[in-house]
Design a protein around this motif. Structure first.
Motif, PDB file in Angstrom:
ATOM      1  N   LEU A 187     -14.543   6.484 -96.811  1.00 34.65           N
ATOM      2  CA  LEU A 187     -15.931   5.698 -96.900  1.00 34.65           C
ATOM      3  C   LEU A 187     -15.279   4.980 -97.826  1.00 34.65           C
ATOM      4  CD1 LEU A 187     -17.791   7.354 -94.505  1.00 34.65           C
ATOM      5  CD2 LEU A 187     -16.570   5.885 -94.243  1.00 34.65           C
ATOM      6  N   HIS A 194     -20.628  -5.143 -93.181  1.00 34.70           N
ATOM      7  CA  HIS A 194     -21.917  -3.986 -93.001  1.00 34.70           C
ATOM      8  C   HIS A 194     -20.882  -2.686 -94.418  1.00 34.70           C
ATOM      9  CE1 HIS A 194     -24.727  -5.894 -91.389  1.00 34.70           C
ATOM     10  NE2 HIS A 194     -24.430  -6.106 -90.589  1.00 34.70           N
ATOM     11  N   ASP A 254     -17.097   8.470 -85.804  1.00 36.09           N
ATOM     12  CA  ASP A 254     -17.904   7.698 -86.314  1.00 36.09           C
ATOM     13  C   ASP A 254     -17.489   7.511 -87.714  1.00 36.09           C
ATOM     14  OD1 ASP A 254     -19.833   7.740 -84.626  1.00 36.09           O
ATOM     15  OD2 ASP A 254     -20.954   8.883 -85.531  1.00 36.09           O
ATOM     16  N   VAL A 255     -16.713   8.205 -88.094  1.00 35.28           N
ATOM     17  CA  VAL A 255     -15.749   7.645 -89.461  1.00 35.28           C
ATOM     18  C   VAL A 255     -14.750   7.096 -88.722  1.00 35.28           C
ATOM     19  CG1 VAL A 255     -14.221   8.921 -91.764  1.00 35.28           C
ATOM     20  CG2 VAL A 255     -16.462  10.202 -90.775  1.00 35.28           C
ATOM     21  N   TYR A 271     -13.069  -0.677 -88.096  1.00 34.79           N
ATOM     22  CA  TYR A 271     -13.827  -1.229 -88.825  1.00 34.79           C
ATOM     23  C   TYR A 271     -13.712  -2.489 -89.964  1.00 34.79           C
ATOM     24  CZ  TYR A 271     -18.757  -4.317 -89.900  1.00 34.79           C
ATOM     25  OH  TYR A 271     -19.245  -4.881 -90.098  1.00 34.79           O
ATOM     26  N   ILE A 280     -14.601   5.445 -86.250  1.00 37.23           N
ATOM     27  CA  ILE A 280     -14.316   3.694 -85.626  1.00 37.23           C
ATOM     28  C   ILE A 280     -15.300   2.649 -87.007  1.00 37.23           C
ATOM     29  CG2 ILE A 280     -16.698   2.535 -85.099  1.00 37.23           C
ATOM     30  CD1 ILE A 280     -16.733   4.775 -82.833  1.00 37.23           C
ATOM     31  N   ALA A 281     -15.841   3.539 -88.282  1.00 36.73           N
ATOM     32  CA  ALA A 281     -16.101   2.529 -89.369  1.00 36.73           C
ATOM     33  C   ALA A 281     -14.895   2.412 -89.546  1.00 36.73           C
ATOM     34  CB  ALA A 281     -16.847   3.674 -90.636  1.00 36.73           C
ATOM     35  N   LEU A 295     -22.651   0.822 -94.258  1.00 39.75           N
ATOM     36  CA  LEU A 295     -22.285   1.935 -93.425  1.00 39.75           C
ATOM     37  C   LEU A 295     -21.425   2.628 -94.577  1.00 39.75           C
ATOM     38  CD1 LEU A 295     -20.496   0.032 -90.494  1.00 39.75           C
ATOM     39  CD2 LEU A 295     -23.150   1.016 -90.332  1.00 39.75           C
TER      40      LEU A 295
END
Lengths: 258, 288
Positions: free
Chosen positions: A141, A208, A229-230, A236, A232-233, A211
């Motif tokens: 991330l 953002h 979620d990882v 993004y 999706i991030a 995140l």
């Protein structure tokens, strides 16, 4: 694609020849080691405090490496006039820009791997566990976040007049987003119009970056983030990287070089 | 080639000699100017140290909640800082989950971001409570006159980690900076009474705490202009209870009775004290 990789390979070589990474890694190691040596009430189990400081230093070092490297790419080429022989070759301007981006991003990724290996060692020395999945998520991330920052910096390097101005603005924007970006909507709720709408719009427009900072979860041993979620991030992050990089390519296409 | 090298060596020796001569004098000057209990960090931070000390104290509370803590933009922040769970350890010891401060998400970004943040209210337990102690230690280093920091740290060291010796050292550090604090003397007395079972020393320290309490609180008015109680009767009650326990432990029941009678007028629950007085009287009668 080969042209992009050729440009990025040159950038990577340039980065590991420079001393920035080594100095920052040494400083991170030294400060963490001093913290590690500190004795609080003869308790040799204390680790969260050290983890927090180490992760903070890694974040700062990674930001410095990525911003300073990306900000100098195009201006340095123009200043030393090496941009002309480069563009005289059969390579498009957008390919140069994407190559520069890929070089900075991969080199920063490599630096992050080294930093996280060190962090893993420090953490395991007292925790006696190595949550590989959590550390991989944090690294991944953070790398996505740095990708957005590098793309932003490259855009700034072709839009703004001097690398110093670009670096200052990017640092302020990045740190600002990291620390207050997520709360802008809350802040807007306490404001009157039209400020509230402006702040809300900024909240939805900015990338953002907060995140991508998993420090709190890592420091306090929370369970890993769901992999969906990882993903999706990551998508993004890719969207913002593409947006800034497209902007940089467009600005560079019309930029006079002399 | 030799002359420049020799000149450099000479300059190096000269620099080293100067530093070796100047450093002890500089240290002595610094120590003379810095009041007791204020280290290098405090010296560096100057007047801002109290603010930083408060921040470190809050950090201990953040660690106590494993990072689940309202930000400065959350309305719940002020309340959480006032409540300071780390300062009310009995509530924290239960380990049960409390209601969170987050409320429903404001938008999709807020909802999504919660997956990357601590989002459950928990309290540290067991040996993990040690994780918040560095912040408390740093807070005390920066603001050695904040008594609460010593009380809270000593509590967690004794009750959470069983480190009575470290708690004593830390409270003594606090006493060096605040020699007349009845709160710190009471904590020290507790360590001698409960952990060391050194009754004569515990008694002397409790008596010193009682004396300092009267010196500090007797001149205060019973109630302030706002109608609030100004005297810390709870502390006096705890000091006298400590003395009662100590006298009971050594078998001096008459003296324990006298302390209970002294305690009764200012006690939070006079009926409970009276019950203890009656029980003690029965014990004395049985003994005689």
């Amino acid at each position: 694609m080969n042209k992009i990789f050729a440009v990025s390979a040159v950038v990577i070589k340039e980065i590991y020849r420079r001393k920035d990474f080594y100095v920052l890694f040494f400083l991170t190691g030294l400060i963490t080691f001093v913290m590690w040596l500190m004795n609080f009430f003869h308790d040799d189990q204390i680790i969260r405090f050290i983890k927090e400081i180490c992760l903070f230093l890694i974040l700062i070092s990674a930001l410095i490496i990525s911003v300073t490297t990306a900000a100098r790419q195009i201006p340095a080429e123009r200043e030393s006039r090496t941009i002309f022989p480069l563009l005289a070759k059969p390579i498009a301007r957008w390919q140069v820009m994407v190559g520069k981006f890929a070089g900075c991003w991969f080199a920063t990724g490599f630096a992050l791997v080294v930093f996280y290996l060190f962090f893993g060692l420090v953490s395991a020395s007292r925790d006696h566990t190595l949550p590989v999945a959590a550390y991989f998520q944090a690294l991944w991330l953070l790398w996505q976040m740095l990708g957005i920052v590098i793309a932003m910096t490259l855009l700034g390097s072709v839009v703004l007049s001097a690398p110093s101005a670009n670096m200052t603005i990017i640092f302020i924007v990045t740190i600002g987003i990291l620390y207050i970006g997520g709360f802008l909507h809350k802040v807007a709720m306490g404001m009157s119009e039209p400020s509230a709408s402006i702040v809300t719009a900024i909240y939805y427009i900015i990338p953002h970056l907060e995140l991508y900072n998993m420090s709190e979860l890592i420091v306090h041993d929370w369970p890993i983030v769901p992999w969906l979620d990882v993903l999706i991030a990551t998508i993004y992050g890719f969207a913002y990287m593409t947006f800034f990089l497209t902007g940089a390519c467009l600005a560079f296409r019309h930029k006079p070089l002399n | 080639m030799r002359t420049p090298l020799l000149t450099m060596l000479l300059l190096l020796v000269l620099c080293f000699g100067l530093v070796a001569w100047m450093d002890p004098r500089h240290q002595a000057r610094v120590e003379a100017n810095v009041p007791a209990g204020q280290g290098t960090l405090a010296g560096l931070l100057g007047e801002t140290r109290q603010t930083v000390a408060d921040y470190f104290y809050t950090q201990a509370d953040v660690y106590f909640h494993s990072g689940y803590y309202p930000s400065i933009f959350d309305e719940a922040r002020k309340q959480e800082e006032q409540d300071s769970d780390v300062s009310h350890p009995e509530e924290g010891k239960s380990g049960k989950e409390e209601k969170g401060f987050m409320g429903p998400p404001l938008d999709w970004i807020d909802r999504f971001s919660r997956h990357f943040l601590p989002s459950r209210h928990t309290h540290l337990s067991g040996s993990a409570v040690g994780e918040m102690l560095p912040w408390l230690k740093l807070s005390a280093d920066l603001d050695p006159h904040r008594i609460q920091t010593y009380i809270v740290t000593a509590y967690w060291l004794r009750q959470g980690l069983g480190k009575s010796a470290e708690a004593e050292d830390f409270v003594r550090d606090g006493l060096r900076a605040n020699p007349h604090s009845p709160d710190l003397l009471f904590i020290l007395g507790q360590i001698y009474l409960e952990d060391r079972k050194d009754y004569p020393r515990a008694k002397n320290i409790f008596l010193a705490a009682k004396k300092e309490w009267h010196k500090r609180d007797d001149p205060k008015p019973a109630v302030s202009k706002n109608g609030e109680e100004t005297k810390d009767y709870l502390l006096l009650e705890r000091i006298l209870s400590g003395l009662v326990k100590e006298e009971e432990a050594v078998g001096n029941l008459q003296q324990a009775l006298r302390y209970l009678e002294e305690l009764k007028p200012d006690a939070g629950d006079p009926a409970a004290v009276q019950k203890r007085i009656d029980e003690l009287k029965q014990k004395i009668q049985k003994k005689t």
